[in-house]
Design a protein around this motif. Structure first.
Motif, PDB file in Angstrom:
ATOM      1  N   THR A  77       0.827  -1.207   0.000  1.00  9.74           N
ATOM      2  CA  THR A  77       0.000   0.000   0.000  1.00  9.74           C
ATOM      3  C   THR A  77       0.863   1.260   0.000  1.00  9.74           C
ATOM      4  O   THR A  77       0.569   2.229  -0.704  1.00  9.74           O
ATOM      5  N   ALA A  78       1.936   1.240   0.764  1.00  7.65           N
ATOM      6  CA  ALA A  78       2.844   2.388   0.807  1.00  7.65           C
ATOM      7  C   ALA A  78       3.481   2.620  -0.568  1.00  7.65           C
ATOM      8  O   ALA A  78       3.627   3.768  -1.010  1.00  7.65           O
ATOM      9  N   ARG A  81       1.007   4.294  -2.811  1.00  3.12           N
ATOM     10  CA  ARG A  81       0.903   5.720  -2.494  1.00  3.12           C
ATOM     11  C   ARG A  81       2.015   6.481  -3.205  1.00  3.12           C
ATOM     12  O   ARG A  81       1.799   7.550  -3.767  1.00  3.12           O
ATOM     13  N   LEU A  84       1.163   6.778  -6.775  1.00  3.48           N
ATOM     14  CA  LEU A  84       0.186   7.852  -6.982  1.00  3.48           C
ATOM     15  C   LEU A  84       0.882   9.210  -7.039  1.00  3.48           C
ATOM     16  O   LEU A  84       0.567  10.040  -7.893  1.00  3.48           O
ATOM     17  N   GLN A  85       1.824   9.417  -6.145  1.00  2.00           N
ATOM     18  CA  GLN A  85       2.559  10.684  -6.129  1.00  2.00           C
ATOM     19  C   GLN A  85       3.276  10.907  -7.464  1.00  2.00           C
ATOM     20  O   GLN A  85       3.230  11.996  -8.028  1.00  2.00           O
ATOM     21  N   ILE A  98       0.709  15.323  -2.354  1.00  2.65           N
ATOM     22  CA  ILE A  98      -0.447  14.713  -3.011  1.00  2.65           C
ATOM     23  C   ILE A  98      -1.717  15.511  -2.744  1.00  2.65           C
ATOM     24  O   ILE A  98      -2.508  15.754  -3.654  1.00  2.65           O
ATOM     25  N   LEU A 121      -6.853   6.453  -2.367  1.00  2.00           N
ATOM     26  CA  LEU A 121      -5.486   5.927  -2.414  1.00  2.00           C
ATOM     27  C   LEU A 121      -4.549   6.741  -1.525  1.00  2.00           C
ATOM     28  O   LEU A 121      -3.697   6.187  -0.832  1.00  2.00           O
ATOM     29  N   ARG A 122      -4.727   8.050  -1.490  1.00  2.00           N
ATOM     30  CA  ARG A 122      -3.894   8.922  -0.646  1.00  2.00           C
ATOM     31  C   ARG A 122      -4.092   8.597   0.833  1.00  2.00           C
ATOM     32  O   ARG A 122      -3.123   8.367   1.560  1.00  2.00           O
ATOM     33  N   GLY A 125      -3.046   4.978   1.725  1.00  2.00           N
ATOM     34  CA  GLY A 125      -1.586   4.922   1.637  1.00  2.00           C
ATOM     35  C   GLY A 125      -0.914   5.620   2.800  1.00  2.00           C
ATOM     36  O   GLY A 125       0.068   5.134   3.356  1.00  2.00           O
ATOM     37  N   ASN A 126      -1.439   6.775   3.190  1.00  2.00           N
ATOM     38  CA  ASN A 126      -0.894   7.494   4.346  1.00  2.00           C
ATOM     39  C   ASN A 126      -1.032   6.671   5.619  1.00  2.00           C
ATOM     40  O   ASN A 126      -0.127   6.638   6.448  1.00  2.00           O
TER      41      ASN A 126
END
Length: 186
Positions: A77-78, A81, A84-85, A98, A121-122, A125-126
């Motif tokens: 998951t990290a 993230r 995504l960035q 993000i 997702l943000r 992920g966080n």
């Protein structure tokens, strides 16, 4: 020859601990390693492939996340993230924050559905990186769904605009494109 093969098979099993098994695939000639009737190698998942329009480094992150999801949903998951960035940078945003990049896209008229996907997702992920209310260890299924979310975002922000741009340039004559630019003050 059959005698040698039989001796090898019977002596080989004495070196393999109980509960271990090795199998060979008749389709690809590869092998798999099983422990207590669970396949440990190769690790397989039913995850979709990364969107073809993602930048190479984002695809690499996606595939790395997929390779560890069984052992570490939180790590997977990290990595998503981070992907995504980088995806936000690919679509022209800073890629540094993000939340600010999403805010900028929203101010430009981003669809609420895509904004939800980005925030999903943000936030998840966080929470994988920083302690929060979502515990990925207790719900690995969430991590699996994030792969589809990343592909959805890529489809909406990269693939569909690219396809539309291609159709536009292929079907509308250049002089008409110039008239449209003049009409719009571009």
């Amino acid at each position: 020859m059959d005698h040698i093969e039989h001796d090898f098979k019977s002596s080989f099993s004495s070196f393999v601990p109980s509960g271990f098994a090795i199998a060979s695939c008749s389709a690809c000639d590869g092998f798999s390693l099983w422990v207590e009737q669970q396949m440990k190698y190769p690790k397989t998942t039913s995850l979709p492939s990364p969107n073809e329009d993602l930048a190479h480094d984002i695809k690499d992150l996606y595939l790395e996340a997929a390779s560890i999801i069984v052992d570490s949903p939180k790590g997977s998951t990290a990595l998503l993230r981070l992907a995504l960035q980088k995806l936000l940078k690919q679509v022209g945003k800073s890629g540094k924050n993000i939340n600010n990049d999403i805010k900028e896209l929203v101010s430009e008229g981003l669809s609420p559905k895509i904004q939800q996907a980005l925030d999903l997702l943000r936030v998840v992920g966080n929470n994988a990186v920083h302690p929060g209310q979502i515990n990925i260890d207790d719900n690995a299924e969430v991590a699996y769904k994030l792969f589809s979310i990343l592909n959805f975002i890529a489809e909406e922000l990269i693939t569909k605009p690219k396809e539309l741009e291609s159709l536009y340039s292929d079907l509308i004559p250049e002089d008409t494109q110039e008239h449209i630019k003049q009409r719009d003050g571009v």
